[in-house]
Design a protein around this motif. Sequence first.
Motif, PDB file in Angstrom:
ATOM      1  N   ARG A 126       0.831  -1.207   0.000  1.00  0.00           N
ATOM      2  CA  ARG A 126       0.000   0.000   0.000  1.00  0.00           C
ATOM      3  C   ARG A 126       0.864   1.256   0.000  1.00  0.00           C
ATOM      4  NH1 ARG A 126      -4.674   2.572   0.628  1.00  0.00           N
ATOM      5  NH2 ARG A 126      -4.780   4.341   2.069  1.00  0.00           N
ATOM      6  N   LEU A 127       1.978   1.215   0.744  1.00  0.00           N
ATOM      7  CA  LEU A 127       2.859   2.383   0.830  1.00  0.00           C
ATOM      8  C   LEU A 127       3.881   2.429  -0.298  1.00  0.00           C
ATOM      9  CD1 LEU A 127       3.621   2.533   4.671  1.00  0.00           C
ATOM     10  CD2 LEU A 127       1.680   3.493   3.407  1.00  0.00           C
ATOM     11  N   ASP A 128       3.842   1.450  -1.189  1.00  0.00           N
ATOM     12  CA  ASP A 128       4.786   1.364  -2.298  1.00  0.00           C
ATOM     13  C   ASP A 128       6.229   1.315  -1.788  1.00  0.00           C
ATOM     14  OD1 ASP A 128       5.485   1.130  -4.978  1.00  0.00           O
ATOM     15  OD2 ASP A 128       5.665   3.296  -5.271  1.00  0.00           O
ATOM     16  N   LEU A 129       6.449   0.474  -0.770  1.00  0.00           N
ATOM     17  CA  LEU A 129       7.774   0.318  -0.185  1.00  0.00           C
ATOM     18  C   LEU A 129       8.352  -1.078  -0.389  1.00  0.00           C
ATOM     19  CD1 LEU A 129       7.360   2.144   3.266  1.00  0.00           C
ATOM     20  CD2 LEU A 129       8.723   2.919   1.325  1.00  0.00           C
ATOM     21  N   VAL A 130       7.539  -1.998  -0.881  1.00  0.00           N
ATOM     22  CA  VAL A 130       7.955  -3.400  -0.887  1.00  0.00           C
ATOM     23  C   VAL A 130       9.253  -3.612  -1.656  1.00  0.00           C
ATOM     24  CG1 VAL A 130       6.580  -4.035  -2.925  1.00  0.00           C
ATOM     25  CG2 VAL A 130       7.097  -5.747  -1.176  1.00  0.00           C
ATOM     26  N   GLN A 131       9.496  -2.833  -2.697  1.00  0.00           N
ATOM     27  CA  GLN A 131      10.675  -3.054  -3.538  1.00  0.00           C
ATOM     28  C   GLN A 131      11.985  -2.715  -2.826  1.00  0.00           C
ATOM     29  OE1 GLN A 131       8.356  -0.737  -3.994  1.00  0.00           O
ATOM     30  NE2 GLN A 131       9.199   1.205  -4.770  1.00  0.00           N
ATOM     31  N   TYR A 132      11.889  -1.977  -1.722  1.00  0.00           N
ATOM     32  CA  TYR A 132      13.107  -1.580  -1.018  1.00  0.00           C
ATOM     33  C   TYR A 132      13.582  -2.629  -0.011  1.00  0.00           C
ATOM     34  CZ  TYR A 132      12.032   3.078  -2.848  1.00  0.00           C
ATOM     35  OH  TYR A 132      11.759   4.139  -3.681  1.00  0.00           O
ATOM     36  N   PHE A 133      12.715  -3.558   0.355  1.00  0.00           N
ATOM     37  CA  PHE A 133      13.024  -4.459   1.467  1.00  0.00           C
ATOM     38  C   PHE A 133      13.498  -5.824   0.987  1.00  0.00           C
ATOM     39  CE2 PHE A 133      10.640  -1.185   3.536  1.00  0.00           C
ATOM     40  CZ  PHE A 133      11.225  -1.110   4.794  1.00  0.00           C
ATOM     41  N   THR A 134      14.587  -6.278   1.607  1.00  0.00           N
ATOM     42  CA  THR A 134      15.112  -7.608   1.325  1.00  0.00           C
ATOM     43  C   THR A 134      14.176  -8.684   1.848  1.00  0.00           C
ATOM     44  OG1 THR A 134      17.380  -6.772   1.429  1.00  0.00           O
ATOM     45  CG2 THR A 134      17.085  -9.143   1.698  1.00  0.00           C
ATOM     46  N   LEU A 135      13.624  -8.457   3.041  1.00  0.00           N
ATOM     47  CA  LEU A 135      12.700  -9.418   3.639  1.00  0.00           C
ATOM     48  C   LEU A 135      11.905  -8.740   4.734  1.00  0.00           C
ATOM     49  CD1 LEU A 135      13.832 -10.475   6.687  1.00  0.00           C
ATOM     50  CD2 LEU A 135      15.573 -11.472   5.227  1.00  0.00           C
ATOM     51  N   TRP A 136      10.861  -9.430   5.161  1.00  0.00           N
ATOM     52  CA  TRP A 136      10.073  -9.014   6.323  1.00  0.00           C
ATOM     53  C   TRP A 136       9.735 -10.252   7.123  1.00  0.00           C
ATOM     54  CZ3 TRP A 136       9.096  -7.557   1.316  1.00  0.00           C
ATOM     55  CH2 TRP A 136       8.132  -8.305   0.606  1.00  0.00           C
ATOM     56  N   HIS A 137       9.663 -10.054   8.446  1.00  0.00           N
ATOM     57  CA  HIS A 137       9.449 -11.193   9.346  1.00  0.00           C
ATOM     58  C   HIS A 137       8.485 -10.785  10.459  1.00  0.00           C
ATOM     59  CE1 HIS A 137      10.135 -14.953  11.312  1.00  0.00           C
ATOM     60  NE2 HIS A 137      10.650 -14.394  12.379  1.00  0.00           N
ATOM     61  N   SER A 138       7.638 -11.726  10.846  1.00  0.00           N
ATOM     62  CA  SER A 138       6.606 -11.470  11.851  1.00  0.00           C
ATOM     63  C   SER A 138       6.901 -12.195  13.151  1.00  0.00           C
ATOM     64  CB  SER A 138       5.238 -11.921  11.324  1.00  0.00           C
ATOM     65  OG  SER A 138       4.277 -11.920  12.360  1.00  0.00           O
ATOM     66  N   ALA A 139       6.702 -11.504  14.267  1.00  0.00           N
ATOM     67  CA  ALA A 139       6.860 -12.124  15.581  1.00  0.00           C
ATOM     68  C   ALA A 139       5.788 -13.175  15.833  1.00  0.00           C
ATOM     69  CB  ALA A 139       6.818 -11.053  16.672  1.00  0.00           C
ATOM     70  N   VAL A 140       4.708 -13.165  15.039  1.00  0.00           N
ATOM     71  CA  VAL A 140       3.674 -14.196  15.157  1.00  0.00           C
ATOM     72  C   VAL A 140       4.274 -15.576  14.891  1.00  0.00           C
ATOM     73  CG1 VAL A 140       1.519 -15.059  14.142  1.00  0.00           C
ATOM     74  CG2 VAL A 140       1.811 -12.616  14.559  1.00  0.00           C
ATOM     75  N   LEU A 141       5.329 -15.633  14.102  1.00  0.00           N
ATOM     76  CA  LEU A 141       5.973 -16.893  13.751  1.00  0.00           C
ATOM     77  C   LEU A 141       6.963 -17.359  14.809  1.00  0.00           C
ATOM     78  CD1 LEU A 141       6.657 -16.128   9.966  1.00  0.00           C
ATOM     79  CD2 LEU A 141       4.695 -17.327  10.987  1.00  0.00           C
ATOM     80  N   GLU A 142       7.158 -16.549  15.841  1.00  0.00           N
ATOM     81  CA  GLU A 142       8.101 -16.873  16.906  1.00  0.00           C
ATOM     82  C   GLU A 142       7.361 -17.403  18.139  1.00  0.00           C
ATOM     83  OE1 GLU A 142      11.307 -16.770  16.487  1.00  0.00           O
ATOM     84  OE2 GLU A 142      11.379 -15.655  14.603  1.00  0.00           O
ATOM     85  N   THR A 143       8.086 -18.081  18.997  1.00  0.00           N
ATOM     86  CA  THR A 143       7.502 -18.554  20.260  1.00  0.00           C
ATOM     87  C   THR A 143       7.143 -17.382  21.156  1.00  0.00           C
ATOM     88  OG1 THR A 143       8.814 -20.584  20.153  1.00  0.00           O
ATOM     89  CG2 THR A 143       7.870 -20.004  22.293  1.00  0.00           C
ATOM     90  N   ARG A 144       7.974 -16.349  21.127  1.00  0.00           N
ATOM     91  CA  ARG A 144       7.753 -15.160  21.952  1.00  0.00           C
ATOM     92  C   ARG A 144       7.740 -13.919  21.063  1.00  0.00           C
ATOM     93  NH1 ARG A 144      12.599 -15.426  26.171  1.00  0.00           N
ATOM     94  NH2 ARG A 144      13.702 -15.294  24.172  1.00  0.00           N
ATOM     95  N   SER A 145       6.817 -13.010  21.353  1.00  0.00           N
ATOM     96  CA  SER A 145       6.742 -11.754  20.610  1.00  0.00           C
ATOM     97  C   SER A 145       7.531 -10.673  21.335  1.00  0.00           C
ATOM     98  CB  SER A 145       5.272 -11.337  20.448  1.00  0.00           C
ATOM     99  OG  SER A 145       5.157 -10.234  19.567  1.00  0.00           O
ATOM    100  N   LYS A 146       7.546  -9.482  20.772  1.00  0.00           N
ATOM    101  CA  LYS A 146       8.151  -8.353  21.467  1.00  0.00           C
ATOM    102  C   LYS A 146       7.445  -8.182  22.812  1.00  0.00           C
ATOM    103  CE  LYS A 146       9.043  -5.968  17.062  1.00  0.00           C
ATOM    104  NZ  LYS A 146       8.823  -4.751  16.257  1.00  0.00           N
ATOM    105  N   PRO A 147       8.154  -7.852  23.889  1.00  0.00           N
ATOM    106  CA  PRO A 147       9.499  -7.261  23.975  1.00  0.00           C
ATOM    107  C   PRO A 147      10.670  -8.257  23.957  1.00  0.00           C
ATOM    108  CG  PRO A 147       8.548  -7.380  26.146  1.00  0.00           C
ATOM    109  CD  PRO A 147       7.481  -7.861  25.188  1.00  0.00           C
ATOM    110  N   HIS A 148      10.394  -9.538  23.746  1.00  0.00           N
ATOM    111  CA  HIS A 148      11.491 -10.498  23.616  1.00  0.00           C
ATOM    112  C   HIS A 148      12.219 -10.281  22.283  1.00  0.00           C
ATOM    113  CE1 HIS A 148      10.105 -12.591  27.187  1.00  0.00           C
ATOM    114  NE2 HIS A 148       8.878 -12.545  26.694  1.00  0.00           N
ATOM    115  N   PRO A 149      13.469 -10.677  22.193  1.00  0.00           N
ATOM    116  CA  PRO A 149      14.265 -10.363  21.002  1.00  0.00           C
ATOM    117  C   PRO A 149      14.106 -11.334  19.836  1.00  0.00           C
ATOM    118  CG  PRO A 149      15.635 -11.426  22.645  1.00  0.00           C
ATOM    119  CD  PRO A 149      14.289 -11.215  23.289  1.00  0.00           C
ATOM    120  N   ASP A 150      13.244 -12.353  19.974  1.00  0.00           N
ATOM    121  CA  ASP A 150      13.195 -13.453  19.009  1.00  0.00           C
ATOM    122  C   ASP A 150      13.013 -12.998  17.566  1.00  0.00           C
ATOM    123  OD1 ASP A 150      12.688 -14.237  21.689  1.00  0.00           O
ATOM    124  OD2 ASP A 150      11.870 -16.142  21.032  1.00  0.00           O
TER     125      ASP A 150
END
Length: 223
Positions: free
Chosen positions: A122-146
């Motif tokens: 939507r923000l037309d930023l996708v082409q600038y990013f190598t990757l994106w990652h979600s804390a939903v995929l981790e055992t612990r979310s922020k404020p943990h560093p996972d």
Amino acid sequence: MIEAAIFDMDGLLVDSEPIWQEVAIEIFETVGVNLTIEMCQEGTGLGTADFVKLFYERFPWEGKSQEQVGQEIIERGHERIATETLPMPGAHDTVRFFHERGIPLAVASASPMEIIETVLRRLDLVQYFTLWHSAVLETRSKPHPDVYWSTIEKLKVKGPHCVAFEDSGNGLRSAHAAGMLTVAVPAPYEYDQPKFDIADIKIPTLTHFNEDIFNNLVQKLPL
């Protein structure tokens, strides 16, 4: 040299926090819990599951599971974010700043992957990013560093040689615990709170990020 720049998303790249707050208030009303904007701000930077748990422990309800409430928040929030959100001031310029210098960019967010992708497109930023990652995929979310640990691993870079941009206290704690350089961009209502003192740099908005701040960060890199 800085090996990567890793960005939080909600409230940093995109002005989505008001939408998440409105949606949370609406969904919590269906279980008889009356949230306020100030209460929602307590959970800024948390993943949806942790946000729901925070208020379930405070105001236990019946009729819907925590998982159901969380899913309803995500679904309604996703619908609105896809059509209503705008970039935060300075977001495009800061992203391009690193891209023009050949520094890889990533997003490390507590939002689900599909919402991250929706926002970047939507923000037309996708082409600038190598990757994106979600804390939903981790055992612990922020404020943990996972989520930051995994993002660093995927980028094949070293945490102390990366800079993380965060707008929330929980997010800042996550990046700091991962051993990264940190730039805090707090909202005005909490800009002076001591939880942001652990940041290497603190600025009011991304519009304040510039060459001098970049050079300051470079000077803080370990030898």
